[in-house]
Design an enzyme around this catalytic site. Structure first.
Site, PDB file in Angstrom:
ATOM      1  N   GLN B 142     -34.891 -36.963   4.596  1.00 35.16           N
ATOM      2  CA  GLN B 142     -33.836 -36.178   3.959  1.00 35.16           C
ATOM      3  C   GLN B 142     -32.757 -37.125   3.445  1.00 35.16           C
ATOM      4  O   GLN B 142     -32.123 -37.824   4.234  1.00 35.16           O
ATOM      5  CB  GLN B 142     -33.269 -35.233   5.028  1.00 35.16           C
ATOM      6  CG  GLN B 142     -32.067 -34.439   4.648  1.00 35.16           C
ATOM      7  CD  GLN B 142     -31.276 -34.053   5.894  1.00 35.16           C
ATOM      8  OE1 GLN B 142     -31.385 -34.686   6.940  1.00 35.16           O
ATOM      9  NE2 GLN B 142     -30.460 -33.016   5.796  1.00 35.16           N
ATOM     10  N   SER B 145     -26.591 -37.509   2.966  1.00 33.69           N
ATOM     11  CA  SER B 145     -25.286 -38.153   3.157  1.00 33.69           C
ATOM     12  C   SER B 145     -25.162 -39.430   2.349  1.00 33.69           C
ATOM     13  O   SER B 145     -26.146 -40.134   2.119  1.00 33.69           O
ATOM     14  CB  SER B 145     -25.081 -38.518   4.631  1.00 33.69           C
ATOM     15  OG  SER B 145     -25.023 -37.366   5.410  1.00 33.69           O
ATOM     16  N   SER B 177     -32.729 -40.522   8.777  1.00 35.23           N
ATOM     17  CA  SER B 177     -33.701 -40.738   9.852  1.00 35.23           C
ATOM     18  C   SER B 177     -35.085 -40.909   9.255  1.00 35.23           C
ATOM     19  O   SER B 177     -35.459 -40.160   8.358  1.00 35.23           O
ATOM     20  CB  SER B 177     -33.744 -39.539  10.808  1.00 35.23           C
ATOM     21  OG  SER B 177     -32.459 -39.085  11.091  1.00 35.23           O
ATOM     22  N   GLU B 259     -31.912 -27.842   9.703  1.00 42.44           N
ATOM     23  CA  GLU B 259     -31.530 -29.001  10.519  1.00 42.44           C
ATOM     24  C   GLU B 259     -30.763 -28.549  11.752  1.00 42.44           C
ATOM     25  O   GLU B 259     -31.005 -29.008  12.860  1.00 42.44           O
ATOM     26  CB  GLU B 259     -30.666 -29.959   9.696  1.00 42.44           C
ATOM     27  CG  GLU B 259     -30.131 -31.124  10.537  1.00 42.44           C
ATOM     28  CD  GLU B 259     -29.425 -32.185   9.717  1.00 42.44           C
ATOM     29  OE1 GLU B 259     -28.925 -31.863   8.616  1.00 42.44           O
ATOM     30  OE2 GLU B 259     -29.379 -33.336  10.170  1.00 42.44           O
ATOM     31  N   SER B 383     -20.673 -32.397  11.153  1.00 42.71           N
ATOM     32  CA  SER B 383     -19.788 -32.628  12.300  1.00 42.71           C
ATOM     33  C   SER B 383     -19.417 -31.283  12.908  1.00 42.71           C
ATOM     34  O   SER B 383     -19.416 -30.256  12.227  1.00 42.71           O
ATOM     35  CB  SER B 383     -18.533 -33.383  11.863  1.00 42.71           C
ATOM     36  OG  SER B 383     -17.698 -32.526  11.120  1.00 42.71           O
ATOM     37  N   GLU B 385     -16.659 -30.161  13.608  1.00 39.80           N
ATOM     38  CA  GLU B 385     -15.481 -29.585  12.950  1.00 39.80           C
ATOM     39  C   GLU B 385     -15.858 -28.878  11.644  1.00 39.80           C
ATOM     40  O   GLU B 385     -15.366 -27.794  11.346  1.00 39.80           O
ATOM     41  CB  GLU B 385     -14.441 -30.690  12.685  1.00 39.80           C
ATOM     42  CG  GLU B 385     -13.670 -31.118  13.927  1.00 39.80           C
ATOM     43  CD  GLU B 385     -14.493 -31.930  14.937  1.00 39.80           C
ATOM     44  OE1 GLU B 385     -15.595 -32.420  14.579  1.00 39.80           O
ATOM     45  OE2 GLU B 385     -14.060 -32.064  16.092  1.00 39.80           O
TER      46      GLU B 385
END
Lengths: 343, 402
Positions: B142, B145, B177, B259, B383, B385
């Protein structure tokens, strides 16, 4: 053959929407909890009778051979979530869950035959004092039937009960000091059988209490989210501030996990899985903590209004703190889990 | 459709024919002092072991596929068996009785990318990629990011520009990953300057194509479970585009929701590090099984771990009953990061000085990887948050947090 299955059946939950709607509607039509909590008895007897006659809720967990509905813990889970949401103040948990489970777990056929039909019909209000001490008893002041122990054996007392309601933290679930004549006590179950019966009944009742706590926490979350959307400060809804929004999400997590834990434990009980003794205490510990935390945070999300007498936030907060001392504290549950896993 | 018991009987016979049974008393059992005491927090296998393991995993997938068990819940037109998820779950439980390689290394490939393809790809792509992924012929990673696009994923700057009947991709991806093992990557690129969320497009890029460079990324644990991926003018054909131009954000959201679900799955730790038996043995060998504070803390940790499992089972059951989880699935990821932190605190308390220096004693210092890995769990998979912002808005209906 009663094979011990290894997995609980969680799918039944979806079928209970109808039961949930019925119970929720019934509780919504009752006199508001604030009007009854000030009264000495702490609940509305007419509504209690209607609950028995119209919905039959007191009969839920009583097997059919004792004139009950013979429903399982999974159905009770739904009912108790609703009871918790509504902060129902009558002796439902004490009579229809705790006392019923004590009688059933005692294995005393005759006592069950004599005592359960009255509980199922709602004509007998039962409660149980299981720690053998002189601690206050749940709804003792309105009980027609008292299940007590001397630490070794169990007894049923149905006459000469002298009870005095006392000030209690939880305004919506009253406690009383109780005196009774020893002579009027009827032995229940085997002599010396109390510890085993009490342990089994406590695990079962804890699963009902856990569902009630999950329901109470869900209500606190609902109130908090609604308020966070509507209350404006600094020119915008407070729910748009991360400090509030994230707090509400943390509440949601505990509510969802508490509901799942109680439902899972109920399913373990119904399916007689080997995990039940662990799942019961996991649910008890988690739901107790979750409710206490969510009820506390709900006051904070509401700000000053949440700290007023008139707001319901403190009724949940009181209930949550009181619940955690009712059938063992959270720490006691944690220790029981370690014991039961064989650490 | 076969009845479940018949299906399982046939599956067991099939497994029996190709794989050895794990002795019942050994199955899932942790034994103190036996074998490696490694504590796996992220998948960061030794490169030599990995080179050895990958062909075995591919062979296992190929055998599964050829035996009709490669994609039990998949649609028949793409080679699946067309059975319900409960069959798949039952089969997966059954495989634990046998010594099989397992699919842990394919979590991204099968748990995230394949469902995205099923939802967003065109007919030709589905036929081309889905059987290949489930058969283990292709492994996918994937590519989301970027150094400048973490929590704010929509600010991706890798660019895909049309060239001939294909595209040219240039950019840098990070925290990928398994990129070093992957044959294809699901990449999200900018295909126009704006508007935000509508300027992105998804592609399936060939990881062996010229211009793709994969470099291991060493994280604070000391290991390298992730990669940086550099793409320099990588040519991709037109039929490698996933869904329409400008739909990349929606495609990415599909992958991300899978995910979170895949990550949450480890929150109760089939992986072993959260195994009750392993934790109890740790406490016993550390000599504090009779310490009531430790016993209490153990009960608390077990409570958190079990409830995470119960919540997932309840969600999974609802999904099987036709109510698939929505964005609330991310609650499981929040539970995972909280549980990893709780686990780190618990083992550090139990081990005391043994967790700060390697005395050589089996099963002690190895737990530092949890202490060092726990912060990563709060960041990965969105994250905590950012996920809370998402849940507040999409589950609770609160105004977009700021």
């Amino acid at each position: 053959m009663s094979a011990v299955s290894t997995r609980p059946n969680l799918s039944a939950a979806a079928e209970h929407d109808e039961l949930r709607r019925t119970v929720r509607q019934f509780l919504a039509d009752m006199p508001p909890v604030r009007s009854v909590m000030e009264a000495t008895e702490g609940f509305d007897r007419a509504a209690w009778r209607r609950m028995a006659e119209q919905v039959g809720l007191q009969a839920l967990l009583v097997p059919e051979r004792y004139e009950g509905l013979g429903q399982g813990a999974t159905e009770a889970n739904v009912v108790f979530e609703e009871m918790g949401r509504a902060l129902y103040s009558g002796p439902y948990f004490a009579s229809a869950a705790l006392a019923v489970y004590v009688l059933l777990c005692s294995g005393d056929e005759a006592a069950c035959r004599d005592l359960l039909p009255g509980i199922a019909a709602g004509t007998t209000i039962a409660t149980a004092a299981l720690d053998g001490s002189s601690a206050p008893i749940l709804h003792g002041h309105v009980a027609d039937l008292l299940l007590v122990t001397d630490g070794s054996s169990l007894f049923a007392v149905d006459a000469g009960i002298q009870a005095q309601p006392i000030d209690s933290l939880d305004l919506t679930r009253k406690l009383a000091t109780v005196k009774f004549e020893r002579g009027s006590a009827r032995p229940v179950g085997k002599e010396g059988g109390a510890p085993k019966t009490i342990a089994a009944a406590t695990d079962r009742a804890l699963v009902c209490l856990a569902a009630e706590e999950a329901g109470g926490a869900a209500r606190c979350l609902e109130m908090s989210v609604a308020y966070a959307k509507q209350r404006e400060q600094f020119g915008r809804p407070i729910g748009s501030f991360q400090a509030i929004a994230h707090r509400c999400v943390e509440m949601l997590q505990r509510v969802e996990f508490a509901r799942a834990a109680a439902r899972y434990a109920a399913s373990c009980l119904d399916e007689e899985t080997g995990e039940f003794p662990i799942a019961a205490r996991v649910a008890a510990a988690y739901c107790g903590q979750a409710y206490r935390w969510v009820a506390g945070e709900s006051i904070q999300v509401h700000g000053g209004i949440g700290f007023t007498w008139e707001h319901d936030a403190h009724l949940h907060y009181r209930r949550a703190w009181a619940d955690e001392a009712l059938l063992g504290t959270t720490d006691q549950h944690y220790l029981a889990i370690a014991d039961r896993l064989g650490l | 459709m076969p009845e479940l018991p018949e299906f399982l009987a046939a599956a067991e016979a099939w497994l029996e024919a190709g794989y050895s049974r794990v002795a019942t008393e050994q199955r899932g059992r942790f034994r103190w002092g036996e074998g490696s005491d490694e504590v796996h927090v992220f998948q960061e296998p030794d490169p030599v072991e990995e080179a050895d393991a990958v062909p075995r995993i591919r062979a296992w997938r190929a055998a599964l596929w050829d035996g009709g068990y490669g994609w039990i819940s998949g649609p028949k037109e793409y080679g699946g068996a067309g059975l319900s998820r409960s069959y798949e779950a039952a089969f997966n439980r059954l495989t634990r009785k046998f010594d099989v390689p397992g699919d842990a290394a394919l979590t991204v490939s099968l748990g995230m990318i394949a469902p995205t393809i099923l939802r967003h790809a065109d007919e030709g792509q589905k036929r081309r990629y889905l059987p290949a992924l489930y058969r283990g012929d292709l492994i996918a990673c994937q590519l989301f990011s970027e150094p400048g696009a973490g929590s704010d994923l929509a600010s991706i700057e890798s660019k895909a520009t049309p060239e001939g009947d294909g595209w040219l991709i240039t950019g840098q991806k990070v925290w990928t990953s398994g990129a070093h093992l992957a044959d294809i990557g699901e990449i999200i690129c900018q295909t126009s300057p704006g508007p935000r969320h509508h300027n992105l497009t998804a592609f399936l890029v060939d990881m062996h194509a010229p211009g793709v460079m994969v470099r291991p990324l060493r994280q604070m644990t000391g290991g390298a479970a992730f990669n940086e991926v550099f793409l320099d003018g990588v040519r991709v054909p037109g039929d490698a585009r996933l869904d329409a131009v400008g739909e990349g954000w929606r495609v990415a959201l599909t992958t991300l929701s899978h995910e979170r679900s895949a990550m949450g799955h480890s929150s109760f730790g089939g992986a072993g590090i959260l195994s009750t038996e392993r934790l109890m043995e740790l406490v016993r060998h550390a000599g504090n099984a009779h310490d009531s504070v430790v016993r209490r803390d153990f009960g608390e940790l077990i409570t958190q771990l079990r409830v995470a499992r119960y919540a997932q089972e309840v969600m999974a059951e609802r999904a099987r009953a036709g109510q698939p989880p929505g964005p609330e699935i991310a609650l499981n990821k929040l539970a995972l990061s909280a549980n990893m932190a709780a686990l780190a605190g618990f083992v550090a308390g139990v081990l005391g000085p043994k967790v700060i220096a390697d005395t050589g004693e089996w099963g002690t210092y190895a737990w530092t990887s949890v202490v060092l890995g726990a912060p990563g769990y709060r960041l990965g998979g969105g994250s905590d948050e950012v996920l809370k912002n998402m849940i507040a808005e999409r589950v609770l209906g609160l105004p977009r947090p700021s």
